[in-house]
Design a protein around this motif. Sequence first.
Motif, mmCIF file in Angstrom:
data_model
loop_
_atom_site.group_PDB
_atom_site.id
_atom_site.type_symbol
_atom_site.label_atom_id
_atom_site.label_comp_id
_atom_site.label_asym_id
_atom_site.label_seq_id
_atom_site.Cartn_x
_atom_site.Cartn_y
_atom_site.Cartn_z
ATOM 1 N N ILE A 5 0.844 -1.205 0.000
ATOM 2 C CA ILE A 5 0.000 0.000 0.000
ATOM 3 C C ILE A 5 0.881 1.258 0.000
ATOM 4 O O ILE A 5 0.630 2.213 -0.753
ATOM 5 C CB ILE A 5 -0.945 0.001 1.219
ATOM 6 N N MET A 6 1.918 1.247 0.844
ATOM 7 C CA MET A 6 2.819 2.399 0.926
ATOM 8 C C MET A 6 3.536 2.617 -0.412
ATOM 9 O O MET A 6 3.648 3.753 -0.898
ATOM 10 C CB MET A 6 3.841 2.195 2.049
ATOM 11 N N LEU A 7 4.009 1.520 -1.034
ATOM 12 C CA LEU A 7 4.696 1.641 -2.330
ATOM 13 C C LEU A 7 3.741 2.152 -3.407
ATOM 14 O O LEU A 7 4.158 2.881 -4.317
ATOM 15 C CB LEU A 7 5.287 0.287 -2.740
ATOM 16 N N HIS A 8 2.484 1.758 -3.295
ATOM 17 C CA HIS A 8 1.479 2.241 -4.251
ATOM 18 C C HIS A 8 1.380 3.767 -4.197
ATOM 19 O O HIS A 8 1.403 4.442 -5.239
ATOM 20 C CB HIS A 8 0.129 1.602 -3.944
ATOM 21 N N TYR A 9 1.271 4.317 -3.001
ATOM 22 C CA TYR A 9 1.165 5.769 -2.877
ATOM 23 C C TYR A 9 2.496 6.466 -3.165
ATOM 24 O O TYR A 9 2.504 7.605 -3.648
ATOM 25 C CB TYR A 9 0.645 6.139 -1.488
ATOM 26 N N MET A 10 3.598 5.804 -2.889
ATOM 27 C CA MET A 10 4.910 6.387 -3.222
ATOM 28 C C MET A 10 5.123 6.449 -4.742
ATOM 29 O O MET A 10 5.951 7.220 -5.227
ATOM 30 C CB MET A 10 6.036 5.563 -2.588
ATOM 31 N N GLY A 11 4.360 5.637 -5.470
ATOM 32 C CA GLY A 11 4.458 5.674 -6.930
ATOM 33 C C GLY A 11 4.065 7.028 -7.499
ATOM 34 O O GLY A 11 4.556 7.435 -8.555
ATOM 35 N N TYR A 12 3.189 7.750 -6.796
ATOM 36 C CA TYR A 12 2.733 9.067 -7.260
ATOM 37 C C TYR A 12 3.904 10.060 -7.330
ATOM 38 O O TYR A 12 4.176 10.629 -8.401
ATOM 39 C CB TYR A 12 1.629 9.563 -6.336
ATOM 40 N N PRO A 13 4.632 10.303 -6.218
ATOM 41 C CA PRO A 13 5.754 11.248 -6.303
ATOM 42 C C PRO A 13 6.888 10.750 -7.188
ATOM 43 O O PRO A 13 7.598 11.560 -7.795
ATOM 44 C CB PRO A 13 6.210 11.393 -4.841
ATOM 45 N N VAL A 14 7.091 9.420 -7.248
ATOM 46 C CA VAL A 14 8.144 8.890 -8.116
ATOM 47 C C VAL A 14 7.811 9.182 -9.577
ATOM 48 O O VAL A 14 8.668 9.612 -10.358
ATOM 49 C CB VAL A 14 8.338 7.366 -7.898
ATOM 50 N N LEU A 15 6.545 8.967 -9.948
ATOM 51 C CA LEU A 15 6.117 9.250 -11.319
ATOM 52 C C LEU A 15 6.235 10.747 -11.617
ATOM 53 O O LEU A 15 6.682 11.144 -12.705
ATOM 54 C CB LEU A 15 4.672 8.783 -11.510
ATOM 55 N N VAL A 16 5.841 11.571 -10.647
ATOM 56 C CA VAL A 16 5.985 13.027 -10.790
ATOM 57 C C VAL A 16 7.454 13.397 -10.993
ATOM 58 O O VAL A 16 7.798 14.202 -11.870
ATOM 59 C CB VAL A 16 5.417 13.753 -9.545
ATOM 60 N N GLY A 17 8.334 12.786 -10.172
ATOM 61 C CA GLY A 17 9.761 13.079 -10.254
ATOM 62 C C GLY A 17 10.367 12.695 -11.595
ATOM 63 O O GLY A 17 11.158 13.447 -12.170
ATOM 64 N N ILE A 18 9.984 11.528 -12.102
ATOM 65 C CA ILE A 18 10.537 11.051 -13.379
ATOM 66 C C ILE A 18 10.076 11.951 -14.536
ATOM 67 O O ILE A 18 10.888 12.420 -15.333
ATOM 68 C CB ILE A 18 10.131 9.584 -13.636
ATOM 69 N N ILE A 19 8.761 12.196 -14.597
ATOM 70 C CA ILE A 19 8.225 13.013 -15.698
ATOM 71 C C ILE A 19 8.755 14.449 -15.609
ATOM 72 O O ILE A 19 9.203 15.032 -16.608
ATOM 73 C CB ILE A 19 6.684 13.008 -15.676
ATOM 74 N N GLY A 20 8.732 15.032 -14.402
ATOM 75 C CA GLY A 20 9.211 16.400 -14.223
ATOM 76 C C GLY A 20 10.683 16.548 -14.549
ATOM 77 O O GLY A 20 11.101 17.523 -15.197
ATOM 78 N N SER A 21 11.506 15.575 -14.125
ATOM 79 C CA SER A 21 12.945 15.634 -14.386
ATOM 80 C C SER A 21 13.244 15.504 -15.875
ATOM 81 O O SER A 21 14.117 16.206 -16.400
ATOM 82 C CB SER A 21 13.663 14.524 -13.607
ATOM 83 N N ILE A 22 12.521 14.617 -16.549
ATOM 84 C CA ILE A 22 12.728 14.442 -17.997
ATOM 85 C C ILE A 22 12.366 15.731 -18.739
ATOM 86 O O ILE A 22 13.132 16.210 -19.592
ATOM 87 C CB ILE A 22 11.891 13.255 -18.529
#
Length: 776
Positions: free
Chosen positions: A300-317
């Motif tokens: 469950i925690m990894l599921h919600y952590m996927g949100y900022p990780v996805l934001v970080g990847i897209i924003g950084s690219i």
Amino acid sequence: MKLYFKLLRDIKKSLGQFIAFVMVIAVGAFFYGGLVTYSDNLNAYTKDYFKEHNLSDLNVYYSKLSKEDAAAIGGVKGITKIEARYTFDAAQPFDDFKAELKIHSIPANNEINTPTVIEGSIPSQKGEILLDSHYAAEHGIKIGDSITVQANERNINLTVSGLGENVEHAKKNEIQDHKAYGFAYISEESATEIADGFTYNEIMVDAAEGSDLEQLGKSIEAQSKQQQLAYVDQISKERSFSYSQISQTIDNNKLMSKVIPFVLFLIESIILLLAMSRIIDSQRNQIGIMKALGVKNRSIMLHYMGYPVLVGIIGSIIGCAVAGALFVPLVTESSARAYALPGIEFSLSYFSIIPPIIFSSAFGMLACYLSGRAILKERAAQAMRPKPPKKMKKLLIERIPGLWSNISYSYKLILRNIFLNKYKALASSIGVVVSTVLLITAFGTQMSLLKVAGQIEEVYTYDLRVDYAMGTSSDAIKQPSGVESSYLLSSFPVELITDNEKENATLAVTEPENNLIHFFDDNEKKISLDNNGILVPKSYADKYQIKKGDTIQLKFTAPELKNKTVDMKVLDISTQYSNPSFYSTPAYLKSFDIDYNPTSLLVKAKDANDLANVRASFEQDSQVDTIADKEDLKKSAQYIVKQNSFVFIMFIVCAVILSFGAIYTISSINIYERNRELATLKVLGYQKYKINRLIFLENIILTTFAILVALPISKSVFMTIISALSSTHQQIPDQLNAAILLGAILVTFLLTIVSNLLLRKKISKINMIESLKSIE
């Protein structure tokens, strides 16, 4: 896989908020990628360039030096190799002005400060010259052309054998003016003819690795005096203008590439902390169901952590891609104007995308952990129940008799909501505080750069500066008709000596009644020049803690003054943004037994019609060397504005984007957290415009609080940026005026208003039944 699709649905549900997060990350990645690319590429290139062409560790100057004397100096302990050469200043006349050339002889078997040949070849015989390629391009000079230079009171004809650059002249002067300044190399045979009996006057020293250059310099000076050589001065690599300027640029960009992205990612972590707390609270029931179905807490925690990780990847690219497409080309162009570094290329490394992803994801994951750890500790049945509402204590203002009852119901709601969620309100304000600080700093720095250019008109009110050939007597200077006023001026190259430190400077000497140059103190009040001391530029005063009434030590470095060192009293501190100089009067200079031989004349014409005739008359005078006008004075100021403007324009744009992202997200969270309250108001018949005004006023209050906190912080951040940009040779105003502060504040409020307007639909879409049933 189902949790992955759920994540996509969550993103789609609050797409505006997701885009705002991506924008914040993209801004940080943009600056990180651009600044790291610039500093790393420049650092790597210069290290290799200096090593390949063996930049001298010390340059030692003499009036004259024989080959045998030079060889004896080479025996000093700590020296690996020395090379002697003859260096002199020359001028190349053109139709309307004379360009200055620094010409060096090329030693036999040259291994120190070796030139980079861009085209053609190094001079191999008498009468050939290797010319600065940038200087040649400015004047349309090509290989095989014959040029005439003036040196030692004669005209010398030389043939261009090659075009090149040299490691010791990567930075010629503050404005990198290739048209007016250049360098060149000739063979020792040519130097013999020019010098009338060839002798050397400079030694280039290659020191042993790990040597103490300061101690080595003292040893060379002692050896020179022991041999009774005509020793003049010396300068280490670190103190040379070109090397120190490049090193300062690299250090400043390294610092900025770490600090700016860190601050931006810190803002993102605060916003994400609020957002993830909201998302997790809103999905409390879903978390309970997932726990009841046997989904592990870790999943469950990894599921919600996927949100900022996805934001970080897209924003950084996105950020790094924009940096590669926009920032890097601008940096390449800026570097080409600032330095002569042949073959340097700036390319964004694919690895530069990794740090922004790591830092933004790490901050976001930490925010998720802090937001979700409490609910994950609860049992499934407990998690599926709605979160109990918070208890509200009486506010301090409620305990003041008669005050609370006179406050309107709308304001009571606002105050209760702020104090009920005071920690989130504080966290929200922090995001706006940092955004406001960035806006004020960006606006302030850009305005300061523009003020540098604007001061020229206030300080210098003459129309022409006429420089005469060396040896011209002031009595022989003839002034044409049409001149309203004129004053003589002389400049001496000096060194400021403080606590074993030396700093190159210029001492300008003119009459105290000269009203064509004006001096101002730090408060922009006029100060005058008199015969009791010297005016010290604020840029030097700030660096060396010089105050009014102090005594400073100046060494005159012109060969004819034989390094005479004098102690001078500081009359006042003068604010000089561009081309700062020490100023003295002829009478004060004469008190140190130094003759005043003016070589320049400052002229103000009666009117614009007379100016053209006055200039033409001076141009026909054979004694006149060069003529400069106000446009020439503005070059230095305009150069620093041009060099830094694009960075700070980008900084302003990014600060606006960041502020909007922060305010939009915070406003969105505020609306979500008050869904039930707003639904209740709608059911009770509250008009839509009143509900919108309620949210708007609350956001305005939070923004106002954030601005009040940001104002004192902004001054400190602004001073730090200005300090990094300034040097002894370039002062930048470090004061924030009311217009800058007001402009940044208005932009912050405007962004708050725009955010509220964009979120009005969100308020309209609140489902009253679902919101009111949420606590059942």
